[in-house]
Motif scaffolding. Structure first.
Motif, mmCIF file in Angstrom:
data_model
loop_
_atom_site.group_PDB
_atom_site.id
_atom_site.type_symbol
_atom_site.label_atom_id
_atom_site.label_comp_id
_atom_site.label_asym_id
_atom_site.label_seq_id
_atom_site.Cartn_x
_atom_site.Cartn_y
_atom_site.Cartn_z
ATOM 1 N N LEU B 115 48.747 -21.709 58.508
ATOM 2 C CA LEU B 115 47.104 -21.569 58.120
ATOM 3 C C LEU B 115 46.594 -21.294 59.378
ATOM 4 O O LEU B 115 44.835 -20.824 59.392
ATOM 5 C CB LEU B 115 46.721 -22.689 57.504
ATOM 6 C CG LEU B 115 47.212 -22.702 55.922
ATOM 7 C CD1 LEU B 115 46.723 -24.641 55.545
ATOM 8 C CD2 LEU B 115 47.156 -21.815 55.038
ATOM 9 N N THR B 116 46.837 -22.100 59.992
ATOM 10 C CA THR B 116 45.611 -22.802 61.997
ATOM 11 C C THR B 116 46.090 -21.458 62.406
ATOM 12 O O THR B 116 47.893 -21.729 63.137
ATOM 13 C CB THR B 116 45.121 -22.927 61.693
ATOM 14 O OG1 THR B 116 46.146 -24.122 62.664
ATOM 15 C CG2 THR B 116 44.074 -24.192 60.822
ATOM 16 N N LYS B 197 43.674 -31.335 56.680
ATOM 17 C CA LYS B 197 42.765 -30.479 56.576
ATOM 18 C C LYS B 197 42.264 -28.912 56.323
ATOM 19 O O LYS B 197 41.732 -29.131 55.807
ATOM 20 C CB LYS B 197 41.961 -30.781 57.759
ATOM 21 C CG LYS B 197 42.237 -30.353 59.126
ATOM 22 C CD LYS B 197 41.818 -30.090 60.909
ATOM 23 C CE LYS B 197 42.836 -29.670 61.439
ATOM 24 N NZ LYS B 197 41.857 -29.947 62.961
ATOM 25 N N ASP B 198 43.817 -28.863 56.863
ATOM 26 C CA ASP B 198 43.583 -27.412 55.941
ATOM 27 C C ASP B 198 44.444 -27.109 54.086
ATOM 28 O O ASP B 198 43.661 -26.192 54.030
ATOM 29 C CB ASP B 198 44.145 -26.108 56.822
ATOM 30 C CG ASP B 198 43.146 -26.525 57.746
ATOM 31 O OD1 ASP B 198 42.232 -25.488 58.605
ATOM 32 O OD2 ASP B 198 44.239 -26.702 59.367
ATOM 33 N N THR B 205 43.347 -21.723 51.871
ATOM 34 C CA THR B 205 44.641 -21.547 51.343
ATOM 35 C C THR B 205 45.026 -20.584 50.654
ATOM 36 O O THR B 205 46.625 -20.045 50.054
ATOM 37 C CB THR B 205 45.657 -22.505 50.260
ATOM 38 O OG1 THR B 205 44.540 -22.699 49.734
ATOM 39 C CG2 THR B 205 45.800 -24.075 51.393
#
Lengths: 266, 266
Positions: B115-116, B197-198, B205
């Motif tokens: 995700l990051t 946190k994500d 998402t």
């Protein structure tokens, strides 16, 4: 007419063997580094330790000060990834010019299968850089380098993730900037090159198959994570896989077709 | 019950980060080295030069004294190939225990797209060895090492070429033997690992595709040399290519399916 920059020849980067395969040109050297998925970075861990250390790291060359620079221009090497605290602490403690490091990038492009074990070889591209590593402290340069390195793994990936990094992420990420002082590259391409003492003997040539097996890195079908919620694999991933697979295979096959220079031995 | 040997932990090979990925077991470490097409070898070129040197070399681990040794037994590392005269001269001049070197082997097995940018990573296997390099002078050991290294590129290749090497070939070939004093390995496998946190935010998402792109080394169709006189590509080459391609792909895909330990961050 563009100028072609070359790295200065110092004792530490001057080649003595197979000189015609060598290059000091910035363009080819930077291209080998920037297309390598892993860089091997060497440094002296301490005056008491007789052994150098090597870390596999992810990195990329670019110019923060001159963003329009191309591969043939002077560039810095930015390193990220499995930075043990040792290399970070050494770079942090190296007041002044930084920690001396050596950076190597190598691609294997083919197996050269010839008449004798001695004339066996690889088609390959390798580059070695020497320079001084310091920690990037400016936030703008750090984000710029993080984006460049992420997008070297998959182009446009940065823009397709949750950005910008938050405070904790910026803190936990370390980027090393290596100011390059010299570099060299070696490229071996072409086919088999045997000596006349063997190519003239039919009892040898009729027994031993000779040729090249091209070698390249393949990216497979993307496998979605169990938590992934995006139905289709995005175009920035699928198009990169298709492009990279075609380019990697084409390079390995094309490399074989280039005739070797006459003075080549193997 | 077989015993499992481990390398001693010294300051120079002790891991501080992602310890659960690390191994000191001889078997996995030697396996990573012996399946790498290229080893990166680092050494200090001279007391006056601040920079370590790195050479890409072809090598293989084995035991001349105990030929029945397996991958989990104590082995020496034999290096051959693009040995510049510098490393040869340094090893030759290193009276006594030999030239201190560091040897690294790294395989990239997958791109972890999460995700990051921060949680992006590779699946990989890496090994690092430290040891003392000396020149192999005994003819029997030298031929044994040459055969082992040639057959590591393509199994049975040695027997299918013009052997034995003649006097000139024995003279021009240099083999370094590295007596290993410590080593360590790191293996990262599994899938994506993002932070809560994500993963808890649907606006993240639902936008970012996450998953793994398997990566492996592919051997292409053998291309016969213009002087080749053997009509069919021999079985020792075709069967190796088929086996290696299937094994490489399978490893990269299987590596994704292994669940990460709970404490994994990325």
């Amino acid at each position: 007419m563009g100028k072609s920059l070359v790295y200065p020849k110092r004792e530490s980067n001057t080649m003595n063997r197979y000189k015609h395969r060598g290059t000091y040109d910035l363009g080819p050297i930077h291209s080998i580094v920037n297309s390598a998925p892993v860089l091997h970075v060497s440094f002296a861990p301490s005056p008491d330790d007789p052994f150098p250390a090597i870390l596999p790291m992810i990195g990329q060359m670019g110019s923060f000060d001159y963003p329009s620079s191309g591969l043939g221009d002077p560039l810095d090497c930015y390193l990220h990834g499995y930075v043990s605290s040792r290399i970070m602490n050494l770079a942090r403690a190296s007041n002044g010019e930084g920690l001396p490091v050596c950076i190597a990038a190598t691609h294997v492009d083919g197996l050269i299968l010839s008449l004798t074990p001695n004339s066996h070889s690889y088609n390959y591209r390798s580059a070695v850089l020497h320079g001084y590593a310091t920690l990037v402290t400016g936030e703008e340069e750090k984000i710029w380098a993080m984006k460049m390195i992420t997008n070297a793994v998959v182009p446009q990936r940065w823009e397709h993730t949750r950005i910008p990094p938050d405070g904790a992420e910026m803190q936990s990420t370390t980027i090393l900037k290596v100011r390059i002082v010299d570099g060299s590259g070696k490229i071996r391409d072409g086919g088999v090159s045997d000596e006349k003492k063997d190519t003239g003997k039919s009892e040898v040539t009729e027994k031993v198959w000779t040729g090249v097996v091209p070698v390249w890195q393949t990216f497979g079908e993307p496998l979605p994570d169990k938590l992934n919620k995006v139905k289709e694999v995005p175009e920035h991933i699928t198009s990169y896989i298709a492009t990279a697979n075609a380019r990697n295979q084409q390079y390995a096959v094309d490399a074989v077709k280039i005739p070797l220079p006459k003075e080549e031995v193997h």
